[in-house]
Design a protein around this motif. Structure first.
Motif, PDB file in Angstrom:
ATOM      1  N   LEU A  65       0.859  -1.186   0.000  1.00 19.50           N
ATOM      2  CA  LEU A  65       0.000   0.000   0.000  1.00 19.50           C
ATOM      3  C   LEU A  65       0.897   1.237   0.000  1.00 19.50           C
ATOM      4  N   PRO A  66       1.459   1.596  -1.147  1.00 15.50           N
ATOM      5  CA  PRO A  66       2.435   2.688  -1.165  1.00 15.50           C
ATOM      6  C   PRO A  66       1.864   4.065  -0.910  1.00 15.50           C
ATOM      7  N   ASN A  67       0.611   4.317  -1.254  1.00 13.22           N
ATOM      8  CA  ASN A  67       0.040   5.662  -1.123  1.00 13.22           C
ATOM      9  C   ASN A  67      -1.389   5.599  -0.606  1.00 13.22           C
ATOM     10  N   LEU A  68      -1.648   6.371   0.469  1.00 10.58           N
ATOM     11  CA  LEU A  68      -2.993   6.524   1.004  1.00 10.58           C
ATOM     12  C   LEU A  68      -3.254   8.009   1.211  1.00 10.58           C
ATOM     13  N   GLY A  69      -4.501   8.368   1.485  1.00  9.66           N
ATOM     14  CA  GLY A  69      -4.838   9.777   1.690  1.00  9.66           C
ATOM     15  C   GLY A  69      -5.509  10.375   0.478  1.00  9.66           C
ATOM     16  N   SER A  70      -5.767  11.688   0.524  1.00 14.47           N
ATOM     17  CA  SER A  70      -6.527  12.404  -0.487  1.00 14.47           C
ATOM     18  C   SER A  70      -7.908  11.757  -0.589  1.00 14.47           C
ATOM     19  N   TRP A  71      -8.381  11.407  -1.819  1.00 14.89           N
ATOM     20  CA  TRP A  71      -9.711  10.818  -1.938  1.00 14.89           C
ATOM     21  C   TRP A  71      -9.695   9.309  -1.760  1.00 14.89           C
ATOM     22  N   LYS A  72      -8.545   8.782  -1.361  1.00  5.17           N
ATOM     23  CA  LYS A  72      -8.422   7.339  -1.146  1.00  5.17           C
ATOM     24  C   LYS A  72      -8.757   6.983   0.294  1.00  5.17           C
ATOM     25  N   ALA A  73      -8.967   5.702   0.551  1.00  3.70           N
ATOM     26  CA  ALA A  73      -9.260   5.227   1.900  1.00  3.70           C
ATOM     27  C   ALA A  73      -8.096   5.530   2.831  1.00  3.70           C
ATOM     28  N   ASP A  74      -8.412   5.856   4.096  1.00  5.40           N
ATOM     29  CA  ASP A  74      -7.344   6.018   5.086  1.00  5.40           C
ATOM     30  C   ASP A  74      -7.223   4.731   5.895  1.00  5.40           C
ATOM     31  N   THR A  75      -6.204   4.693   6.768  1.00  2.00           N
ATOM     32  CA  THR A  75      -5.945   3.464   7.512  1.00  2.00           C
ATOM     33  C   THR A  75      -7.084   3.117   8.458  1.00  2.00           C
ATOM     34  N   ALA A  76      -7.813   4.125   8.959  1.00  2.43           N
ATOM     35  CA  ALA A  76      -8.930   3.837   9.865  1.00  2.43           C
ATOM     36  C   ALA A  76     -10.001   3.006   9.172  1.00  2.43           C
ATOM     37  N   LEU A  77     -10.387   3.409   7.953  1.00  2.00           N
ATOM     38  CA  LEU A  77     -11.381   2.628   7.213  1.00  2.00           C
ATOM     39  C   LEU A  77     -10.847   1.232   6.909  1.00  2.00           C
ATOM     40  N   LEU A  78      -9.592   1.150   6.481  1.00  2.00           N
ATOM     41  CA  LEU A  78      -9.034  -0.149   6.107  1.00  2.00           C
ATOM     42  C   LEU A  78      -8.957  -1.086   7.308  1.00  2.00           C
ATOM     43  N   HIS A  79      -8.561  -0.561   8.476  1.00  2.00           N
ATOM     44  CA  HIS A  79      -8.578  -1.392   9.688  1.00  2.00           C
ATOM     45  C   HIS A  79     -10.002  -1.813  10.026  1.00  2.00           C
ATOM     46  N   ARG A  80     -10.960  -0.904   9.855  1.00  2.00           N
ATOM     47  CA  ARG A  80     -12.363  -1.222  10.131  1.00  2.00           C
ATOM     48  C   ARG A  80     -12.844  -2.342   9.206  1.00  2.00           C
ATOM     49  N   ILE A  81     -12.455  -2.308   7.950  1.00  2.00           N
ATOM     50  CA  ILE A  81     -12.825  -3.373   7.014  1.00  2.00           C
ATOM     51  C   ILE A  81     -12.281  -4.714   7.498  1.00  2.00           C
ATOM     52  N   VAL A  82     -11.008  -4.727   7.912  1.00  2.00           N
ATOM     53  CA  VAL A  82     -10.406  -5.969   8.411  1.00  2.00           C
ATOM     54  C   VAL A  82     -11.115  -6.438   9.673  1.00  2.00           C
TER      55      VAL A  82
END
Length: 245
Positions: A65-82
């Motif tokens: 996951l080289p780039n996050l932020g801007s209009w992309k998902a942040d780590t909070a959402l991705l952790h929530r998905i997991v």
């Protein structure tokens, strides 16, 4: 859309079925002016520590996951998905807006016993790139290009022309279309709520923004058989809806 690559503050341009009306243009401009603090916050995709912890949970390499932020998902959402996939062990997951969240969901499902991930995005080249990205990590999903067509159910502007949907959706992840289509564009996702069983979950990204707050208000009134909670962690907030009856 949650791209693997670095992007600008605003999402990429989209092709749609019709030109926006003056009212719709005014809504985008107004909500853009009101929502600029949330847009600025979204430039951060989360801390390096949270990102490293996510990749460790998923047993993925550091450059997955080289780039996050801007209009992309942040780590909070991705952790929530997991978290949600580990808890529910869903057999059918539907995602609206493909990209980094697709990789994370597919990997989490593989580690939690499998299941079927169906993902939609309006950009054909983006769908192809996401598919290739999954293959790099030995993963797969049912990826579909979905054109933006007039929205159903009294919602403004446009919505995905979704197809190949499962009859049952255990987890619905909503990360598209972008707010530049219309501030309330994601509200039409409620057309899929009848497919969600008791205990099934809805995750709406960017839920702290003014437009998504209005969407959440309408959903709470229209769907009393769901419990909706705003998770304020992360840079953009996540609305978590669980079907309770």
């Amino acid at each position: 859309m949650t791209s693997k690559y670095a992007t600008k503050l605003l999402p990429r341009a989209h092709a749609d079925a019709s030109d926006p009306s003056l009212v719709d243009r005014a809504a985008v401009l107004t909500f853009g002016a009101i929502g600029w603090p949330w847009l600025l916050r979204s430039l951060s995709g989360g801390s390096k520590r949270d990102k490293a912890r996510l990749l460790e949970r998923l047993q993925l390499p550091a450059d997955a996951l080289p780039n996050l932020g801007s209009w992309k998902a942040d780590t909070a959402l991705l952790h929530r998905i997991v978290d949600t996939i580990e808890k529910l062990r869903p057999r059918q997951v539907v995602e609206l807006g493909a990209g980094a969240s697709t990789l994370v969901a597919a990997r989490a499902m593989a580690l939690s016993g499998g299941g079927r991930l169906t993902s939609f995005d309006q950009h054909a080249d983006f769908v192809a790139a996401t598919g290739a990205w999954l293959v790099e990590h030995g993963l797969s999903a049912n990826l579909h290009t979905a054109a933006l067509v007039p929205a159903p159910a009294g919602w403004p502007r446009l919505w995905y022309d979704v197809h190949h949907l499962p009859d049952r959706i255990d987890l619905l992840i909503i990360d598209g279309p972008p707010w530049t289509v219309h501030p309330l564009v994601r509200g039409a996702a409620e057309t899929l709520f009848d497919r969600i069983p008791v205990g099934g979950t809805v995750l709406l990204d960017d839920a702290a923004r003014p437009g998504e707050r209005l969407v959440a208000r309408r959903w709470r009134k229209a769907w009393p058989n769901f419990s909706f909670t705003l998770d304020r962690s992360g840079t953009k907030g996540t609305l978590v809806g669980v079907r309770i009856r």
